[in-house]
Design a protein around this motif. Structure first.
Motif, PDB file in Angstrom:
ATOM      1  N   TRP A  30       0.817  -1.208   0.000  1.00 39.80           N
ATOM      2  CA  TRP A  30       0.000   0.000   0.000  1.00 39.80           C
ATOM      3  C   TRP A  30       0.858   1.269   0.000  1.00 39.80           C
ATOM      4  O   TRP A  30       0.492   2.288  -0.594  1.00 39.80           O
ATOM      5  CB  TRP A  30      -0.907   0.023   1.233  1.00 39.80           C
ATOM      6  N   SER A  31       2.004   1.209   0.653  1.00 43.86           N
ATOM      7  CA  SER A  31       2.817   2.417   0.813  1.00 43.86           C
ATOM      8  C   SER A  31       3.409   2.901  -0.499  1.00 43.86           C
ATOM      9  O   SER A  31       3.875   4.046  -0.592  1.00 43.86           O
ATOM     10  CB  SER A  31       3.933   2.168   1.826  1.00 43.86           C
ATOM     11  N   VAL A  58      -6.123   9.435  -4.065  1.00 42.42           N
ATOM     12  CA  VAL A  58      -6.948   8.535  -4.879  1.00 42.42           C
ATOM     13  C   VAL A  58      -8.421   8.750  -4.556  1.00 42.42           C
ATOM     14  O   VAL A  58      -8.815   8.719  -3.382  1.00 42.42           O
ATOM     15  CB  VAL A  58      -6.576   7.057  -4.630  1.00 42.42           C
ATOM     16  N   MET A  59      -9.231   8.948  -5.607  1.00 44.97           N
ATOM     17  CA  MET A  59     -10.679   8.842  -5.496  1.00 44.97           C
ATOM     18  C   MET A  59     -11.075   7.499  -6.103  1.00 44.97           C
ATOM     19  O   MET A  59     -10.844   7.252  -7.287  1.00 44.97           O
ATOM     20  CB  MET A  59     -11.394   9.977  -6.235  1.00 44.97           C
ATOM     21  N   ARG A  92     -11.492  -1.660   0.530  1.00 46.00           N
ATOM     22  CA  ARG A  92     -10.099  -2.025   0.831  1.00 46.00           C
ATOM     23  C   ARG A  92      -9.157  -0.859   0.592  1.00 46.00           C
ATOM     24  O   ARG A  92      -8.198  -0.651   1.340  1.00 46.00           O
ATOM     25  CB  ARG A  92      -9.679  -3.236   0.008  1.00 46.00           C
ATOM     26  N   LEU A  93      -9.400  -0.091  -0.477  1.00 43.80           N
ATOM     27  CA  LEU A  93      -8.546   1.065  -0.757  1.00 43.80           C
ATOM     28  C   LEU A  93      -8.649   2.102   0.354  1.00 43.80           C
ATOM     29  O   LEU A  93      -7.639   2.674   0.779  1.00 43.80           O
ATOM     30  CB  LEU A  93      -8.926   1.680  -2.098  1.00 43.80           C
ATOM     31  N   LEU A 102      -4.909   2.287   1.912  1.00 45.93           N
ATOM     32  CA  LEU A 102      -4.056   3.385   1.457  1.00 45.93           C
ATOM     33  C   LEU A 102      -3.710   4.326   2.608  1.00 45.93           C
ATOM     34  O   LEU A 102      -4.491   4.487   3.551  1.00 45.93           O
ATOM     35  CB  LEU A 102      -4.746   4.162   0.343  1.00 45.93           C
ATOM     36  N   GLN A 103      -2.564   4.958   2.487  1.00 47.18           N
ATOM     37  CA  GLN A 103      -2.090   5.880   3.526  1.00 47.18           C
ATOM     38  C   GLN A 103      -2.010   7.308   3.011  1.00 47.18           C
ATOM     39  O   GLN A 103      -1.337   8.149   3.608  1.00 47.18           O
ATOM     40  CB  GLN A 103      -0.721   5.393   4.012  1.00 47.18           C
ATOM     41  N   VAL A 104      -2.688   7.584   1.899  1.00 44.59           N
ATOM     42  CA  VAL A 104      -2.686   8.905   1.278  1.00 44.59           C
ATOM     43  C   VAL A 104      -4.092   9.494   1.386  1.00 44.59           C
ATOM     44  O   VAL A 104      -5.041   8.789   1.725  1.00 44.59           O
ATOM     45  CB  VAL A 104      -2.274   8.804  -0.205  1.00 44.59           C
TER      46      VAL A 104
END
Length: 664
Positions: A221-222, A228-229, A244-245, A249-251
């Motif tokens: 993920w990193s 992200v949309m 899941r996203l 995700l970490q953003v």
């Protein structure tokens, strides 16, 4: 606005990709951010009208928009040999670099795409090209094995054959002579000779190996450092990935899930469609122009809570309302566990249920009314009344609800079971049963029981041994009204949505030790403030005239004399003429999925694709046929590719292949 019909993009190996560009006039003097859509579906003709609606609209709001054909597709040079190869991703990084250097681009680029373009948007983001500042990924996945068109729960999906046949047809099409000139025939034959039979490539990877890990951003993920949309619909095959996203995700990220099928939300079917392009503009304005427009103050997840509806195979609209969650997983959720009880009840959450075995051996007919894994809303491809399926399943039904129940996210079923075969599957369906007994499927899940612990290292079952397994159902948002009942249905086959196991399976479930777990969501006052504008988009750049009548239908045919059952899918778009290109386009797809009696090795999937183009005396057509059958130990593929100029066949190739079954 300035629109450039054809721009060649050079790659380091000398290959040129074909692009179409929309940009504000004067952008060379006042550079603007850019948006890329990068897919293999022929930007000049097949997606032309859709591209106009999206990219002309964005360009009208201050963006340069580039629609690029992948290597080996449309008017781009080269050969397309498979989906999401490293070559494709490297080419995409090079396209971004090229865009950043153009005089009309200020160096900031976003990527948008649905399905294939949503996939490679995420995959290219994981490569961290410096020009890429934001992604809108629609109907895509982070996990190419667990949640794509090929497999579900370790089961082989019928859509694997259907999608392979789609790309078999696309990959056999030539470029347009008006763009590439006399080279068109040479480029065409390179594709006919070189693209290959993708169904074979995919069937040689029946477990989650490195082939599927490539391009699956959930592996790290990193690696994704770009906002992200993530967008999907409840009738789409990719809604699970949004959740899941958001969790992985970490953003900065947002999730949007509506009632839609495999469509952009401004085209949303089932409706309501929304002003999705306006939402994208807010996203682009914030991340590409630095506008403080409040979009990141919206809930992290916005989803359509579906109201109860009678079962049917297509819905023009799905009534409901928008809900929101500030983060995912949400702290507002409550798990409600309902035990499975003999002789077919969903017991109350606090009820004590004794352990007792129930058994079934499902016929192959369970699944004929299941609809498509990924609905395109182009045919009546949603599940029908589940009473048609429940005769071949173990059914557990609750008492009528005293009050409305709303769920959001993934329900799951925990089963204690034993089987009599080393290879077996379970299909689990959750339905909303109305007061007139009509049953609407809300969500479902599949599990190849040899994958109970791992899809990387599946293991055969020991007949007669008890196992505790967990079957995850697809994420959903659904209201069950007071007076309705919940129904859980369990079967050992679900064809043709999933390929059947090698032999009929007798399944024993232990009630009391098995339960349905629901993600219950209490209503929240904050939901009332979530709304979207009406859908907008730009008009097409050319008139499109329907020359022959299209036909889209699904038919279930039961031949009682031969004891043969067939699902026939007709997706015939007819012939369309694009006036600006003086181009006629023909597209017709036929699919047949059949079986004989209760013979699990009579399962058969057959597809026929015809694609053609005509302009003046230039007339080309391709016909692809694929037949998939199986024995207890092998999959068998028979395929044909024929290409025609006028009525003269200029290319023909046949495939005859056997591929070992790998615990499927």
């Amino acid at each position: 606005m300035a629109v450039e019909e054809y721009i060649p993009i050079p790659l380091p190996d000398g290959t040129q990709l074909a692009a179409r560009l929309w940009r504000p006039e004067g952008a060379e003097q006042r550079p603007v951010p850019a948006i890329l859509e990068y897919i293999p579906y022929r930007r000049r003709d097949s997606t032309r009208l859709r591209d106009d609606a999206i990219h002309h609209y964005f360009a009208g709001h201050g963006y340069a928009c580039l629609r690029v054909d992948l290597r080996g597709s449309g008017d781009s040079e080269g050969v397309l040999e498979d989906e999401y190869l490293q070559q494709e991703l490297d080419d995409g990084v090079e396209v971004l670099r090229w865009m950043g250097e153009q005089p009309w681009c200020n160096g900031s680029v976003g990527m948008i795409g649905i399905s294939w373009g949503g996939f490679n948007g995420l995959q290219i983001a994981a490569l961290q090209p410096p020009e890429l500042k934001a992604v809108v990924s629609v109907c895509s996945t982070d996990d190419r094995y667990a949640d794509d068109v090929h497999h579900m729960g370790g089961c082989l999906l019928g859509d694997n054959l259907s999608w392979a046949s789609t790309m078999f047809a696309y990959n056999s099409l030539p470029p347009d002579p008006e763009i590439v000139g006399e080279r068109w025939r040479e480029m065409w034959f390179q594709r006919l000779e070189g693209s290959g039979l993708w169904l074979e490539k995919w069937l040689r990877h029946q477990r989650r190996d490195d082939y599927w890990k490539h391009g699956s951003i959930c592996e790290d993920w990193s690696a994704v450092q770009t906002p992200v949309m993530a967008v999907s619909g409840w009738a789409d095959g990719y809604s699970n990935a949004v959740f899941r996203l958001l969790a992985g995700l970490q953003v900065p990220r947002q999730g949007l899930v509506g009632p839609w099928s495999h469509k952009y939300p401004h085209q949303g079917v089932p409706g309501p469609a929304i002003g999705f392009l306006q939402e994208c503009l807010r996203w682009w304005d914030h991340w590409l122009k630095g506008a403080d427009n409040g979009i990141m103050d919206e809930p992290m997840l916005r989803a359509w809570m579906q109201d109860s509806m009678p079962p049917t195979t297509h819905y023009p609209e799905r009534p409901g309302r928008w809900i929101g969650e500030p983060e995912w997983p949400s702290p507002h959720m409550e798990e409600q566990a309902l035990p499975l009880a003999w002789p077919g009840r969903l017991a109350g959450a606090e009820e004590s249920v004794p352990e007792r075995e129930m058994s079934l051996q499902s016929p192959l007919s369970v699944g004929l009314f299941a609809g498509k894994w990924c609905s395109y809303a182009a045919t009546p491809d949603l599940p029908h009344d589940q009473r048609e399926e429940d005769g071949g399943a173990l059914v557990f039904t609750s008492a009528p609800l005293d009050a409305p129940l709303e769920i959001l996210g993934a329900a799951c079923v925990e089963l204690r079971l034993r089987v009599n075969r080393p290879v077996a599957m379970v299909a689990v369906r959750l339905s909303d049963v109305a007061e007139d007994d009509k049953a609407t499927r809300v969500t479902y899940g599949l599990l190849n029981l040899t994958h109970r612990d791992s899809s990387e290292d599946p293991q055969p079952l020991e007949p007669g041994r008890h196992y505790d397994v967990r079957v995850k159902l697809n994420d959903v948002a659904q209201t069950f009204p007071a007076g309705h009942r919940l129904r859980l249905s369990v079967s050992t086959s679900y064809f043709p949505l999933a390929w059947p196991p090698p032999e009929p399976v007798c399944l024993h479930i232990t009630t009391g030790a098995s339960r349905l777990c629901l993600p219950r969501r209490p209503p929240r006052e904050e939901d009332a403030g979530i709304r979207f504008d009406e859908a907008e988009g730009s008009p097409p750049s050319t008139a499109s005239n329907q020359l022959t009548t299209p036909r889209h239908t699904w038919r279930v045919i039961r031949d009682l004399e031969e004891d043969r059952s067939t699902l026939e899918v007709i997706n015939d778009s007819g012939t369309v003429h694009l006036e600006a290109l003086d181009l006629g386009m023909q597209r017709r797809t036929l699919e047949w999925y059949s079986y004989l009696g209760d013979d699990f090795n009579s399962a058969r999937g057959e597809t026929l694709w015809e694609r053609g183009f005509r302009r003046g005396d230039w007339e080309v057509r391709t016909v692809t046929r694929t037949l998939l059958t199986s024995t207890p130990t092998e999959f068998e593929i028979h395929a044909q590719l024929d290409a025609y100029e006028g009525e003269r066949r200029v290319f023909a190739r046949n495939w005859d292949l056997q591929i070992p079954r790998d615990l499927v």
